[in-house]
Design an enzyme around this catalytic site. Structure first.
Site, mmCIF file in Angstrom:
data_model
loop_
_atom_site.group_PDB
_atom_site.id
_atom_site.type_symbol
_atom_site.label_atom_id
_atom_site.label_comp_id
_atom_site.label_asym_id
_atom_site.label_seq_id
_atom_site.Cartn_x
_atom_site.Cartn_y
_atom_site.Cartn_z
ATOM 1 N N GLU B 63 48.517 46.473 1.256
ATOM 2 C CA GLU B 63 49.362 47.674 1.281
ATOM 3 C C GLU B 63 50.811 47.297 1.531
ATOM 4 O OE1 GLU B 63 46.558 50.044 4.153
ATOM 5 O OE2 GLU B 63 48.370 51.223 3.735
ATOM 6 N N ASP B 67 53.701 47.970 -1.177
ATOM 7 C CA ASP B 67 54.808 48.837 -0.777
ATOM 8 C C ASP B 67 56.153 48.155 -1.082
ATOM 9 O OD1 ASP B 67 56.034 50.997 1.077
ATOM 10 O OD2 ASP B 67 56.686 49.118 1.987
ATOM 11 N N ASN B 132 47.190 54.691 0.207
ATOM 12 C CA ASN B 132 47.008 53.347 0.746
ATOM 13 C C ASN B 132 46.384 52.405 -0.279
ATOM 14 O OD1 ASN B 132 48.057 54.322 3.102
ATOM 15 N ND2 ASN B 132 46.087 54.491 4.176
ATOM 16 N N GLU B 135 48.855 51.567 -3.049
ATOM 17 C CA GLU B 135 49.781 50.487 -2.668
ATOM 18 C C GLU B 135 49.077 49.126 -2.723
ATOM 19 O OE1 GLU B 135 53.038 52.361 0.433
ATOM 20 O OE2 GLU B 135 51.096 51.757 1.243
#
EC number: 3.1.26.3
Lengths: 247, 247
Positions: B63, B67, B132, B135
């Site tokens: 994640e 991101d 989540n 990502e």
């Protein structure tokens, strides 16, 4: 033919541009393709310059871009380098690396301020200008040569020279003191030898060797004697790690 | 020979892996090279899985990586797309695009949850699981194929389908209502025609045409009829923009 054309282009460039180009090559480690991005990265808003389309021509938007590139390159590095670190750890370490203070140090060490074009009084710039133009410079590299060059530059100039994970974790404050302590305990003779001291004023460069019992154990180069000693000590520490950790 | 080897590899893969692989290809738009990254992106911590080196095998670290990649790809897109936007504008727009709510929507629309491996009760996941794993999925693409594939995927699946700058700026709430209003004023006949309605349950897909005065002016495809209509209307809006803006 190509060489010939290059020569013409080179000669037609003003001397000042030529100096800028050469200095850039040295810092970048490659040849820029489009110098305009770098010119923008060093243009302060006080110049009130506009581009062809009437938009402000200064480094402020490039800072945003460079910050994002730094963020993703450092994220990938930490992900690969610290497989035991969870999301919280990775986030914390990244913010330490890209802290304002750290970016200012990076910009200052590359002496990027020498290139700035501004109508403001340089005395009023404040500390953050070093970090700001460093970020903008990264943004310019991305626009000029794409992600992979940007990544390589960040590895060479940021990660290899500055990102020291144990230090950032607060486990090691100074490799110099660690190594000195070990030498004293072990009754070993040691000294730091400055073998290189070049450049002038803002562009000083030091080379330091750490010699323990007549052997060179580590070498380091940096913009200050203190930093070069720390680098040499860090390399010595890793060379001696097994011996030191036993103690 | 290569084809032959591929066939063997393909056949030796269990049927379940084969289905996962095929579904992944469809979502990714390319063939994954190392499926392990994607498996990790869909493994929930409740499985308590570990990798070969004893570190947790789940999507949480991915994640962080995804991101960061989203952040830099969106930053570069905004930088190029909105040359008039200053640093503050760019920062604000990026946070709108990568907002939790938006990431959840992206993950949900790709139906990534179908791949999740978990020992927890799916009812307890909460809304954020969609964002989540979205990502984490981006992180997996980066590790599998590098930045350029990651960038292409984000352009195809995030930017082209979801990033609508005037809408994000709050200047346009709905293209559908803009276009309908214009048609009514101009006394033009219009209707939305659903020409495609495929898939089952979680993987429904709609294709909608917007027909104005017997001509197809815009087409859109999406996971709901409402979204497909909005897409078709957006395209129609840009096709008719000069005429609409005159009014």
């Amino acid at each position: 033919m190509r060489k010939f054309l290059k020569k013409i282009i080179r000669n037609s460039r003003s001397q000042e541009d030529g100096i800028f180009f050469d200095k850039l090559c040295k810092i970048l480690g490659f040849k820029p393709l489009n110098i305009i991005f770098y010119t923008k990265a060093f243009t302060h808003r006080s110049t009130n310059k506009l581009d062809k389309t009437g938009n402000p021509f200064n480094y402020e938007r490039l800072e945003f871009l460079g910050d994002a590139m730094l963020g993703s390159v450092i994220a990938a590095h930490l992900y690969n380098e610290v497989p035991t670190g969870d999301e919280g750890y990775l986030t914390k370490m990244r913010s330490k690396i890209v802290s304002r203070e750290h970016l200012n140090e990076l910009g200052r060490d590359l002496n990027l301020i020498q290139f700035i074009e501004s109508k403001a009084n340089p005395l009023h710039f404040g500390e953050n200008i070093h970090g700001n133009i460093f970020e903008a410079f990264i943004g310019a590299i991305y626009l000029d040569r794409g992600y992979s060059y940007c990544e390589k530059f960040i590895h060479n100039k940021v990660i290899d020279s500055y990102v020291d994970i144990p230090k950032l974790e607060g486990k090691v404050i100074s490799y110099k003191s660690l190594v000195i302590e070990w030498c004293q305990k072990e009754k070993k003779q040691f000294f730091f030898d400055v073998f290189d001291d070049t450049g002038v004023e803002d562009q000083k460069y030091f080379g330091v060797k750490l010699i323990i019992d007549q052997k060179i154990i580590g070498k380091g180069r940096a913009t200050s004697k203190k930093k070069a000693e720390e680098k040499a000590a860090k390399r010595a520490y890793f060379a001696l790690q097994e011996k030191i950790d036993k103690k």
